[in-house]
Design an enzyme around this catalytic site. Structure first.
Site, PDB file in Angstrom:
ATOM      1  CG  ASP A 204      23.097   1.182   4.136  1.00 39.84           C
ATOM      2  OD1 ASP A 204      22.548   1.604   5.174  1.00 39.84           O
ATOM      3  OD2 ASP A 204      22.512   0.454   3.320  1.00 39.84           O
ATOM      4  CG  ASP A 206      19.307   2.574   3.783  1.00 45.28           C
ATOM      5  OD1 ASP A 206      19.645   1.683   3.000  1.00 45.28           O
ATOM      6  OD2 ASP A 206      19.611   2.577   4.998  1.00 45.28           O
ATOM      7  CG  ASP A 335      21.201   0.379  -0.134  1.00 50.49           C
ATOM      8  OD1 ASP A 335      22.129   0.078  -0.912  1.00 50.49           O
ATOM      9  OD2 ASP A 335      20.904  -0.294   0.864  1.00 50.49           O
TER      10      ASP A 335
HETATM   11  P1  8DG Z   1      22.089   0.350   9.111  1.00 51.13           P
HETATM   12  O1  8DG Z   1      22.233   0.525   7.633  1.00 51.13           O
HETATM   13  O2  8DG Z   1      22.009   1.630   9.847  1.00 51.13           O
HETATM   14  O3  8DG Z   1      23.131  -0.562   9.652  1.00 51.13           O
HETATM   15  O4  8DG Z   1      20.682  -0.367   9.375  1.00 51.13           O
HETATM   16  P2  8DG Z   1      19.386  -0.255   8.506  1.00 51.13           P
HETATM   17  O5  8DG Z   1      19.353   1.031   7.749  1.00 51.13           O
HETATM   18  O6  8DG Z   1      18.233  -0.551   9.375  1.00 51.13           O
HETATM   19  O7  8DG Z   1      19.540  -1.486   7.522  1.00 51.13           O
HETATM   20  P3  8DG Z   1      19.543  -1.595   5.924  1.00 51.13           P
HETATM   21  O8  8DG Z   1      20.172  -2.903   5.585  1.00 51.13           O
HETATM   22  O9  8DG Z   1      20.173  -0.412   5.295  1.00 51.13           O
HETATM   23  O10 8DG Z   1      18.011  -1.714   5.507  1.00 51.13           O
HETATM   24  C1  8DG Z   1      17.107  -0.645   5.630  1.00 51.13           C
HETATM   25  C2  8DG Z   1      15.716  -1.123   5.358  1.00 51.13           C
HETATM   26  O11 8DG Z   1      15.498  -1.351   3.970  1.00 51.13           O
HETATM   27  C3  8DG Z   1      15.384  -2.444   6.042  1.00 51.13           C
HETATM   28  O12 8DG Z   1      14.328  -2.246   6.931  1.00 51.13           O
HETATM   29  C4  8DG Z   1      14.884  -3.355   4.982  1.00 51.13           C
HETATM   30  C5  8DG Z   1      14.590  -2.428   3.817  1.00 51.13           C
HETATM   31  N1  8DG Z   1      14.742  -3.092   2.531  1.00 51.13           N
HETATM   32  C6  8DG Z   1      13.718  -3.253   1.641  1.00 51.13           C
HETATM   33  N2  8DG Z   1      14.169  -3.932   0.574  1.00 51.13           N
HETATM   34  C7  8DG Z   1      15.467  -4.197   0.786  1.00 51.13           C
HETATM   35  C8  8DG Z   1      16.430  -4.864   0.025  1.00 51.13           C
HETATM   36  O13 8DG Z   1      16.165  -5.330  -1.066  1.00 51.13           O
HETATM   37  N3  8DG Z   1      17.672  -4.952   0.567  1.00 51.13           N
HETATM   38  C9  8DG Z   1      17.958  -4.389   1.788  1.00 51.13           C
HETATM   39  N4  8DG Z   1      19.200  -4.495   2.251  1.00 51.13           N
HETATM   40  N5  8DG Z   1      17.063  -3.751   2.517  1.00 51.13           N
HETATM   41  C10 8DG Z   1      15.825  -3.653   2.020  1.00 51.13           C
HETATM   42  O14 8DG Z   1      12.578  -2.824   1.820  1.00 51.13           O
HETATM   43 MN    MN Z   2      20.815   1.436   6.255  1.00 47.78          MN
HETATM   44 MN    MN Z   3      20.557  -0.244   3.071  1.00 46.70          MN
END
Ligand code: 8DG
Ligand code: MN
Ligand code: MN
Length: 411
Positions: A204, A206, A335
């Site tokens: 995704d 962020d 996100d």
């Molecule tokens: P990717 O998307 O590249 O596969 O990996 P990522 O970017 O490291 O994973 P992510 O699932 O998008 O999460 C990014 C960061 O956001 C992770 O370190 C945890 C943080 N995070 C929060 N709160 C929340 C939450 O409520 N849900 C999720 N999914 N992540 C959160 O601080």
């Molecule tokens: Mn991510």
């Molecule tokens: Mn995310």
């Protein structure tokens, strides 16, 4: 770190956050197997086992060379009995029989397919499997009612399960920035998550949004979402308002790892042109059906399939790969998080990840420094006060200060 004995014995610090993270992994065969077992544990909703395998994989990933014998692992942290058994199997036989068996198992495959649907977690997937549902087609044919997120997840299944590139992330970033600046000039948008860590692809994109004047960010998300919807950029969105001030547990101790910022979990419609600039999304889809830009609503309106769904499968239409090639857009998970500037550094640190790094950093802060770290704040339990910070560097400086006489760094 490394001694030059005949058998090189490795040494790494206990907590993942104490290690330099590298993209250069010399033990992919080992870490792939352990990561698969971690994933399987998570899919089975066994968090503790999942974390144990994740920690073991992270230790091996930090090694400067490939592991060739078990003796090299003596004294390494986080390698439990089970992980060592898996490693030994691979060193002896080339592969892990447990990892291979898991990969082939019907249950693992079904859990992976079903949780691949945005909005479906381990518990829901397990319930569906109990009802005999193992595939998307079986789910579509079933009587199960899906919530709005799951409907969107099923509809955009292929896109959402395809990795997002950095170029696509940047294109989305331009759109988000335009939206944010349109509704609040002076606001700031920062790319976080895996892309901020230098990853080239992600599941995704962020973003963290703030404004240099405290309080100006209040109520921002609904405006940003309205703007994006009016321009036809959103296929799905769910906004959750900020619940930080209402929380009773105290800011540094949220009930779970979830933070309390105003946030939006969404699925973006990224047109191919947007990948190269910031062109408006097409007003017409390739088959001439008017896209839903102006309705101010999301999801169900986006239907590029010329054959309307039959009543029994209204929940979703999955485009075949062929259709997808001819489409001028793809769906991307995005996100969005809004933070007041006073909490920005903590939010940035918290949302940059990785998940294991965040978990380990908080565990280290708690056990080794008697501090509670969250995405909102840093609390010093000895001094009984919050420590302010305007950058990640300042947070790390607070954490590095030795204030507890009994603190001993594990080696
Ligand atoms: P990717 O998307 O590249 O596969 O990996 P990522 O970017 O490291 O994973 P992510 O699932 O998008 O999460 C990014 C960061 O956001 C992770 O370190 C945890 C943080 N995070 C929060 N709160 C929340 C939450 O409520 N849900 C999720 N999914 N992540 C959160 O601080
Ligand atoms: Mn991510
Ligand atoms: Mn995310």
């Amino acid at each position: 770190l490394v001694d030059e004995a005949e058998v090189e014995v490795f040494s790494v610090p206990s907590y993942a956050c104490q290690r330099r993270t590298t993209l250069d992994n010399h033990n992919t065969v080992l870490t792939d197997a352990l990561s698969l077992l971690a994933e399987n544990a998570e899919l089975e909703d066994e968090e503790g086992r999942g974390v144990a395998f994740r920690r073991a994989a992270a230790v091996l990933k930090a090694l400067p060379k490939p592991v060739t014998s078990m003796t090299q692992l003596k004294g390494l942290p986080c390698l439990g009995e089970h992980s060592l058994r898996v490693i030994k199997d691979i060193l002896d036989n080339g592969t892990s029989s447990e990892a291979e068996a898991t990969k082939q198992s019907e249950r693992y495959k079904a859990l992976k397919v079903l949780t691949g649907i945005f909005g479906v977690g381990a518990k829901t997937a397990a319930r569906w499997i109990r009802d005999g549902i193992h595939t998307l087609q079986q789910l579509r044919d079933s009587e199960h009612t899906l919530n709005r997120a799951q409907q969107a997840g099923l509809e955009h299944y292929e896109d959402v399960n395809q990795q997002v590139t950095k170029a696509e992330a940047d294109a989305i970033g331009e759109i988000v920035e335009k939206a944010v600046l349109s509704v609040l000039p002076g606001a700031q948008v920062t790319l976080t998550g895996g892309f901020r860590r230098g990853k080239l692809t992600g599941h995704d994109v962020d973003f963290l949004i703030t404004h240099p004047v405290e309080g100006r960010e209040e109520g921002l998300m609904p405006k940003v979402v309205s703007w994006l919807e009016s321009q036809g950029f959103l296929l799905y969105q769910k906004t959750t308002r900020n619940s930080y001030l209402e929380s009773k547990e105290g800011p540094a101790r949220p009930a779970s790892n979830m933070d309390r910022f105003e946030r939006c979990f969404s699925i973006f419609k990224l047109t191919k042109d947007d990948k190269h600039g910031t062109k408006q999304p097409e007003k017409l889809s390739e088959n001439g059906i008017k896209a839903p830009e102006d309705t101010g609503r999301s999801l169900t309106h986006v239907q590029t399939d010329p054959n309307p769904p039959t009543p029994s499968c209204t929940m979703a239409q999955i485009h075949s790969s062929k259709d997808r090639e001819h489409r001028s857009w793809r769906a991307v998970r995005v996100d969005l998080v809004v933070s007041p500037i006073s909490q920005f550094a903590f939010a940035l640190l918290g949302w940059t990840g990785s998940k294991l790094f965040e978990r380990e950093l908080r565990r280290w802060a708690g056990y080794e420094k008697a501090m509670s770290l969250s995405s909102h704040a840093l609390y010093d339990n000895n001094q009984g006060r919050y420590l302010r910070a305007t950058s990640e560097e300042e947070i790390f400086a607070h954490l590095a200060t030795v204030k507890v006489a009994s603190v001993q760094k594990p080696l």
